[in-house]
Design an enzyme around this catalytic site. Sequence first.
Site, PDB file in Angstrom:
ATOM      1  N   GLU A  43       0.937  -1.194   0.383  1.00  0.00           N
ATOM      2  CA  GLU A  43       0.209   0.413  -0.136  1.00  0.00           C
ATOM      3  C   GLU A  43       0.763   1.577   0.236  1.00  0.00           C
ATOM      4  O   GLU A  43       1.925   1.165   1.093  1.00  0.00           O
ATOM      5  CB  GLU A  43      -0.371  -0.211   1.802  1.00  0.00           C
ATOM      6  CG  GLU A  43      -1.700   1.298   1.017  1.00  0.00           C
ATOM      7  CD  GLU A  43      -2.521   1.561   2.386  1.00  0.00           C
ATOM      8  OE1 GLU A  43      -3.667   1.539   2.017  1.00  0.00           O
ATOM      9  OE2 GLU A  43      -2.211  -0.034   3.786  1.00  0.00           O
ATOM     10  N   LYS A 116      -9.151   2.303  -2.403  1.00  0.00           N
ATOM     11  CA  LYS A 116     -10.011   1.700  -1.145  1.00  0.00           C
ATOM     12  C   LYS A 116     -11.025   1.754  -1.014  1.00  0.00           C
ATOM     13  O   LYS A 116     -11.179   3.259  -1.150  1.00  0.00           O
ATOM     14  CB  LYS A 116      -9.188   2.073  -0.386  1.00  0.00           C
ATOM     15  CG  LYS A 116      -8.532   1.433   1.093  1.00  0.00           C
ATOM     16  CD  LYS A 116      -7.452   1.895   2.174  1.00  0.00           C
ATOM     17  CE  LYS A 116      -7.330   1.281   3.090  1.00  0.00           C
ATOM     18  NZ  LYS A 116      -5.832   1.491   4.361  1.00  0.00           N
ATOM     19  N   CYS A 158      -5.236  -2.797   2.638  1.00  0.00           N
ATOM     20  CA  CYS A 158      -4.996  -2.738   3.985  1.00  0.00           C
ATOM     21  C   CYS A 158      -6.556  -3.100   5.097  1.00  0.00           C
ATOM     22  O   CYS A 158      -7.103  -4.355   4.886  1.00  0.00           O
ATOM     23  CB  CYS A 158      -4.561  -1.072   4.054  1.00  0.00           C
ATOM     24  SG  CYS A 158      -4.000  -1.353   5.923  1.00  0.00           S
TER      25      CYS A 158
END
Length: 281
Positions: A43, A116, A158
């Site tokens: 990330e 994300k 994440c």
Amino acid sequence: MTTVRTALIQMSTVYDKDANVRKGEELVRQAADRGAQIVCLQELFNTIYFPFEMDPRHLELAEPIPGPTTDRMQEVARECGIVLVAPIYEKTIEGMLFNTAPVIGTDGELLGIYRKSHIPLVSTPTLTGIEKYYFAPGDTGFVTFDTPFGIKFCVYICYDRHFPEGVRAFALQGAQLMVVPTATTGMSRYLWELELRAHAVDNIMYVGGVNRVGVDQDGSDSHFYGSSVWVDPKGQIISQASDQDDEVLIADLDFSVVPQIRNEWGFFRDRRPDLYGAVAT
């Protein structure tokens, strides 16, 4: 369906984006030299993990797609003949910024992006993520990507991994592999392997979690614990990186087992979406 060699790249970073891109490129080329066909960086690979604080100077780290970093990574993917996931801080227009994973094909063309979806706001003694200051919630939905290697894969970033609903959405679209580029530390350690293994078992897919490692130069004093890991569709750990060092983690994934296990268990056959309305309300 065939065996595909894959690689996760964990690395420490500095505040200099160009230096991080050069380092990432070197490690990607190492992976390709070792035969990797699908490679995933961590990330925000070209920056430090800046959401440990609220500081407007970090907003300047965002860049467009296409832009300097993706242009370079597209060239690397083309030269190496690999599928490459190279997550960065994306700017679309002023004030609209995303935590984004560009996916690049073997010909260097951009296959697409995943933004994300779940944006954290957490502050504890061992883990801080003030991401709502920096990132808008992703608007791509749960997209999957076809490869020339005969398999379909997806990217979850994440904090996304704490939400199993998206993983099932990927699997229902045929994803047999999920990569999870991450920057996490502290109290999340006890969840790291547990969640990734659970996603692999629940959805009968390979899962690769790649985490940042070490302490960011000119960033927070948190130690990112690395420990990048490959998990098979039965939840077994295939290979794992250290918690201290930069590393290229290679795994050969046999995708012929995915349909076999899915047919044996019948999880998708026996789903009851007519009963799951409460999940979305």
